[in-house]
Design an enzyme around this catalytic site. Structure first.
Site, PDB file in Angstrom:
ATOM      1  N   THR A 121      -3.649  27.900 -25.359  1.00 17.30           N
ATOM      2  CA  THR A 121      -2.577  26.948 -25.676  1.00 17.30           C
ATOM      3  C   THR A 121      -3.217  25.685 -26.249  1.00 17.30           C
ATOM      4  O   THR A 121      -3.955  24.999 -25.549  1.00 17.30           O
ATOM      5  CB  THR A 121      -1.774  26.623 -24.401  1.00 17.30           C
ATOM      6  OG1 THR A 121      -1.263  27.846 -23.877  1.00 17.30           O
ATOM      7  CG2 THR A 121      -0.631  25.658 -24.693  1.00 17.30           C
ATOM      8  N   PHE A 250      14.740  30.060 -13.575  1.00 15.79           N
ATOM      9  CA  PHE A 250      14.173  28.705 -13.475  1.00 15.79           C
ATOM     10  C   PHE A 250      15.196  27.660 -13.041  1.00 15.79           C
ATOM     11  O   PHE A 250      15.214  26.549 -13.540  1.00 15.79           O
ATOM     12  CB  PHE A 250      13.498  28.296 -14.805  1.00 15.79           C
ATOM     13  CG  PHE A 250      12.108  28.854 -14.899  1.00 15.79           C
ATOM     14  CD1 PHE A 250      11.011  28.071 -14.555  1.00 15.79           C
ATOM     15  CD2 PHE A 250      11.896  30.176 -15.248  1.00 15.79           C
ATOM     16  CE1 PHE A 250       9.730  28.590 -14.588  1.00 15.79           C
ATOM     17  CE2 PHE A 250      10.619  30.713 -15.284  1.00 15.79           C
ATOM     18  CZ  PHE A 250       9.533  29.914 -14.957  1.00 15.79           C
ATOM     19  N   CYS A 261      -0.678  25.656 -16.168  1.00 14.77           N
ATOM     20  CA  CYS A 261      -0.034  25.459 -17.473  1.00 14.77           C
ATOM     21  C   CYS A 261       0.987  24.326 -17.512  1.00 14.77           C
ATOM     22  O   CYS A 261       0.821  23.390 -18.280  1.00 14.77           O
ATOM     23  CB  CYS A 261       0.607  26.765 -17.927  1.00 14.77           C
ATOM     24  SG  CYS A 261      -0.632  28.024 -18.300  1.00 14.77           S
ATOM     25  N   LYS A 264      -0.343  20.577 -17.235  1.00 16.67           N
ATOM     26  CA  LYS A 264      -1.209  20.120 -18.340  1.00 16.67           C
ATOM     27  C   LYS A 264      -0.489  20.201 -19.698  1.00 16.67           C
ATOM     28  O   LYS A 264      -0.705  19.358 -20.557  1.00 16.67           O
ATOM     29  CB  LYS A 264      -2.528  20.898 -18.362  1.00 16.67           C
ATOM     30  CG  LYS A 264      -2.488  22.221 -19.099  1.00 16.67           C
ATOM     31  CD  LYS A 264      -3.880  22.782 -19.325  1.00 16.67           C
ATOM     32  CE  LYS A 264      -3.850  24.235 -19.755  1.00 16.67           C
ATOM     33  NZ  LYS A 264      -3.137  24.550 -20.988  1.00 16.67           N
ATOM     34  N   ARG A 328      -4.589  26.258  -8.989  1.00 16.45           N
ATOM     35  CA  ARG A 328      -4.717  25.081  -9.846  1.00 16.45           C
ATOM     36  C   ARG A 328      -3.404  24.283  -9.794  1.00 16.45           C
ATOM     37  O   ARG A 328      -2.334  24.836  -9.995  1.00 16.45           O
ATOM     38  CB  ARG A 328      -5.051  25.504 -11.290  1.00 16.45           C
ATOM     39  CG  ARG A 328      -6.477  26.061 -11.399  1.00 16.45           C
ATOM     40  CD  ARG A 328      -6.828  26.496 -12.814  1.00 16.45           C
ATOM     41  NE  ARG A 328      -6.242  27.778 -13.162  1.00 16.45           N
ATOM     42  CZ  ARG A 328      -6.489  28.430 -14.308  1.00 16.45           C
ATOM     43  NH1 ARG A 328      -7.316  27.907 -15.187  1.00 16.45           N
ATOM     44  NH2 ARG A 328      -5.930  29.590 -14.567  1.00 16.45           N
TER      45      ARG A 328
HETATM   46  N1  LIG Z   1      -2.931  31.198 -17.079  1.00 18.88           N
HETATM   47  C1  LIG Z   1      -1.790  31.433 -17.699  1.00 18.88           C
HETATM   48  O1  LIG Z   1      -0.806  31.888 -17.123  1.00 18.88           O
HETATM   49  C2  LIG Z   1      -1.668  31.163 -19.187  1.00 18.88           C
HETATM   50  C3  LIG Z   1      -0.571  31.666 -19.877  1.00 18.88           C
HETATM   51  C4  LIG Z   1      -0.472  31.445 -21.241  1.00 18.88           C
HETATM   52  C5  LIG Z   1      -1.444  30.688 -21.879  1.00 18.88           C
HETATM   53  N2  LIG Z   1      -2.483  30.178 -21.179  1.00 18.88           N
HETATM   54  C6  LIG Z   1      -3.513  29.410 -21.911  1.00 18.88           C
HETATM   55  O2  LIG Z   1      -4.593  30.294 -22.185  1.00 18.88           O
HETATM   56  C7  LIG Z   1      -5.835  29.601 -22.111  1.00 18.88           C
HETATM   57  C8  LIG Z   1      -6.746  30.237 -21.088  1.00 18.88           C
HETATM   58  O3  LIG Z   1      -6.135  30.122 -19.827  1.00 18.88           O
HETATM   59  P1  LIG Z   1      -6.661  30.915 -18.526  1.00 18.88           P
HETATM   60  O4  LIG Z   1      -5.729  30.591 -17.431  1.00 18.88           O
HETATM   61  O5  LIG Z   1      -6.947  32.306 -18.913  1.00 18.88           O
HETATM   62  O6  LIG Z   1      -8.046  30.134 -18.318  1.00 18.88           O
HETATM   63  P2  LIG Z   1      -9.230  30.516 -17.307  1.00 18.88           P
HETATM   64  O7  LIG Z   1      -9.816  29.217 -16.904  1.00 18.88           O
HETATM   65  O8  LIG Z   1      -8.735  31.462 -16.280  1.00 18.88           O
HETATM   66  O9  LIG Z   1     -10.259  31.319 -18.215  1.00 18.88           O
HETATM   67  C9  LIG Z   1     -10.988  30.766 -19.270  1.00 18.88           C
HETATM   68  C10 LIG Z   1     -12.293  31.553 -19.399  1.00 18.88           C
HETATM   69  O10 LIG Z   1     -12.986  31.130 -20.565  1.00 18.88           O
HETATM   70  C11 LIG Z   1     -14.375  31.145 -20.296  1.00 18.88           C
HETATM   71  N3  LIG Z   1     -15.080  30.316 -21.268  1.00 18.88           N
HETATM   72  C12 LIG Z   1     -15.021  28.954 -21.424  1.00 18.88           C
HETATM   73  N4  LIG Z   1     -15.843  28.587 -22.429  1.00 18.88           N
HETATM   74  C13 LIG Z   1     -16.401  29.703 -22.934  1.00 18.88           C
HETATM   75  C14 LIG Z   1     -17.331  29.973 -23.975  1.00 18.88           C
HETATM   76  N5  LIG Z   1     -17.853  28.975 -24.698  1.00 18.88           N
HETATM   77  N6  LIG Z   1     -17.677  31.249 -24.203  1.00 18.88           N
HETATM   78  C15 LIG Z   1     -17.182  32.257 -23.466  1.00 18.88           C
HETATM   79  N7  LIG Z   1     -16.295  32.086 -22.465  1.00 18.88           N
HETATM   80  C16 LIG Z   1     -15.919  30.808 -22.200  1.00 18.88           C
HETATM   81  C17 LIG Z   1     -14.463  30.639 -18.877  1.00 18.88           C
HETATM   82  O11 LIG Z   1     -15.689  30.986 -18.274  1.00 18.88           O
HETATM   83  C18 LIG Z   1     -13.259  31.334 -18.227  1.00 18.88           C
HETATM   84  O12 LIG Z   1     -13.628  32.579 -17.672  1.00 18.88           O
HETATM   85  C19 LIG Z   1      -5.462  28.153 -21.820  1.00 18.88           C
HETATM   86  O13 LIG Z   1      -5.343  27.458 -23.032  1.00 18.88           O
HETATM   87  C20 LIG Z   1      -4.112  28.262 -21.151  1.00 18.88           C
HETATM   88  O14 LIG Z   1      -3.327  27.103 -21.299  1.00 18.88           O
HETATM   89  C21 LIG Z   1      -2.636  30.415 -19.853  1.00 18.88           C
END
Ligand SMILES: NC(=O)c1ccc[n+]([C@@H]2O[C@H](COP(=O)([O-])OP(=O)(O)OC[C@H]3O[C@@H](n4cnc5c(N)ncnc54)[C@H](O)[C@@H]3O)[C@@H](O)[C@H]2O)c1
Length: 431
Positions: A121, A250, A261, A264, A328
């Site tokens: 995102t 909701f 999410c 932030k 989180r």
């Molecule tokens: N969690 C959700 O429900 C959700 C839903 C939709 C969108 N998003 C978005 O998706 C994105 C990821 O969210 P998440 O919850 O999966 O995050 P997360 O923190 O669970 O995972 C991110 C991963 O990226 C890895 N990482 C960071 N830098 C890196 C690099 N340079 N090389 C390789 N790996 C690297 C980290 O080690 C971690 O494992 C965010 O932008 C979030 O807003 C999250």
């Protein structure tokens, strides 16, 4: 198709496993070596229903591999997804340094045409920034696509396999064609693949999360008004939820929204709108209401008990919502910190998040191994997260284990009739 997914968190791991499930060859990359080791041992670094089986099956079929080596992953892939974290920066804006660093590394490993997809995102304009970085680092042809992810933690696999819609922000037909081909098996039931410009695609995700956060804060305020007038927010919720213009999702008041999410993303829109000179007032209020809501249940406890010093509280539910171990921004953290600061003792239980809670609270909170153990000698139960197993507990047994017969229900799980039958003093939200 041959894919690489960079970042193996809640989004990257689910996306990688689901793409593999539909027959693609997927390399999942993470810089966290211990996470990659865990995955290679067949263990899941996160709790998500259905994920472990999916990963196991696709690893066995050799369609899904895990690595820390980005260059090889990039070289073998046609499409590369960036799914790394975009945490909140100090000023509230989305911190893009992981995304931009990954873009740079991808560019340096390219060996031909690649589609690079922002799945994280990211604020409007990020696709352009990613494009700029890659252009500076390579002479190979490439396309940058924005493909926001709408999955819900707790139902992530199901959401990914059967999305309500797929949004593709793309500026050239070659990338659009590849992305449409990749997603077509996921949309056989008729969900639309919406192709649009990158800026609109980037905004879609923020708009969805902000509107959902807004609905929650609206209902939390409505619950307060119900309390002031002796109305029942559940009745109000049902009545407005059956209006087709509104819909039932909701509309549940509670202890405030959390997770990685909503908080932030609301902050990020406020920030990027402000940078263009626009004050997004509704979202400012949404956030303020949410921050207050997390503390309201503790205020109710103080109003009932007077001082909380020396009291023992059982707390059910630590994750920010059911069916995930993610803590989180979980409301449970705010509630527990306030109870501890007031001199109370907390005995907590969660079906999935105990290991995370241990890391956050150490020995400051007693972590019970079973839900009923947390009740032992408690002056009251505080229900924070609505896991299924808390819905129909054995109230007679609870009465025997607890010192006091008081329940603060932060999710309106129990009926007032149930509470009267079992002689509990009962506090809920907006009823
Ligand atoms: N969690 C959700 O429900 C959700 C839903 C939709 C969108 N998003 C978005 O998706 C994105 C990821 O969210 P998440 O919850 O999966 O995050 P997360 O923190 O669970 O995972 C991110 C991963 O990226 C890895 N990482 C960071 N830098 C890196 C690099 N340079 N090389 C390789 N790996 C690297 C980290 O080690 C971690 O494992 C965010 O932008 C979030 O807003 C999250």
């Amino acid at each position: 198709m041959k894919l690489a997914v960079i970042g193996t968190g809640y989004v990257g791991l689910v996306a990688g496993a689901c793409f593999a499930e539909n027959g693609n060859q997927v390399v999942c990359v993470d810089k966290d070596e211990s996470k990659v080791r865990t995955l290679r041992r067949g263990k899941m670094p996160i709790y998500e229903p259905g994920l472990e089986e999916l990963v196991r099956r696709n690893r066995a079929e050799k369609r899904l591999v895990f690595t820390t080596a980005m260059p090889q992953a990039v070289r073998q892939a046609q499409i590369i997804f960036i799914a790394v974290g975009t945490p909140q920066g100090e000023d509230g804006s989305a911190d893009l340094h992981h995304v931009l660093e990954v873009a740079r590394q991808i560019a340096r490993s390219m060996n031909g045409y690649k589609v690079i997809v922002d799945k994280s995102t990211v604020p409007v304009g990020t696709a352009e920034k990613v494009r700029e970085i890659i252009r500076r680092e390579t002479t190979h042809p490439f396309s940058v696509v924005s493909n926001p992810e709408f999955l819900k933690q707790g139902a992530a696999v199901e959401d990914f396999m059967k999305p309500d819609r797929v949004v593709i922000g793309a500026e050239d037909p070659r990338a659009t064609e590849l992305m449409t081909e990749l997603y077509s098996p996921f949309t056989r039931t008729g969900a639309p693949i919406m192709v649009m410009d990158c800026a609109s695609a980037e905004l879609c995700k923020y708009a969805a999360n902000a509107l959902l956060a807004c609905r929650i804060s609206f209902m939390n305020e409505m619950a307060q008004v119900c309390e002031l007038f002796g109305a029942d927010v559940d009745q109000v919720r049902r009545a407005i939820g059956s209006d087709r213009r509104i819909g039932p999702s909701f509309l549940f008041p509670g202890v405030g929204y959390g997770g990685s999410c909503f908080p932030k993303d609301v902050q990020a829109i406020l920030k990027f709108a402000q940078e263009k000179g626009y004050d997004f007032r509704i979202l400012g209020a949404t956030e303020q209401v949410n921050a207050e809501q997390k503390g309201r249940i503790v205020k109710k406890m103080e109003a009932h008990f007077g001082s909380l010093k020396g009291k023992t509280f059982a707390l059910w539910g630590l994750s920010f919502k059911p069916k995930t171990d993610d803590m989180r921004e979980a409301p449970a953290i705010t509630i527990i910190e306030r109870l501890l600061a007031a001199g109370a003792k907390v005995q907590a239980y969660d079906p999935a998040a105990m290991h995370i809670a241990k890391g956050i609270f150490g020995n400051r909170v007693t972590l019970a191994t079973k839900s009923y153990d947390a009740l032992m000698g408690a002056d009251a139960l505080v229900l924070v997260t609505e896991w299924n197993e808390f819905r129909e507990p054995d109230f007679a047994k609870m009465r025997k284990l607890m010192r006091g017969a008081v329940i603060f229900d932060g999710r309106n799980l129990y009926s007032r009739e149930q509470m009267r039958t079992h002689s509990f003093t009962y506090f809920s939200i907006g009823r």
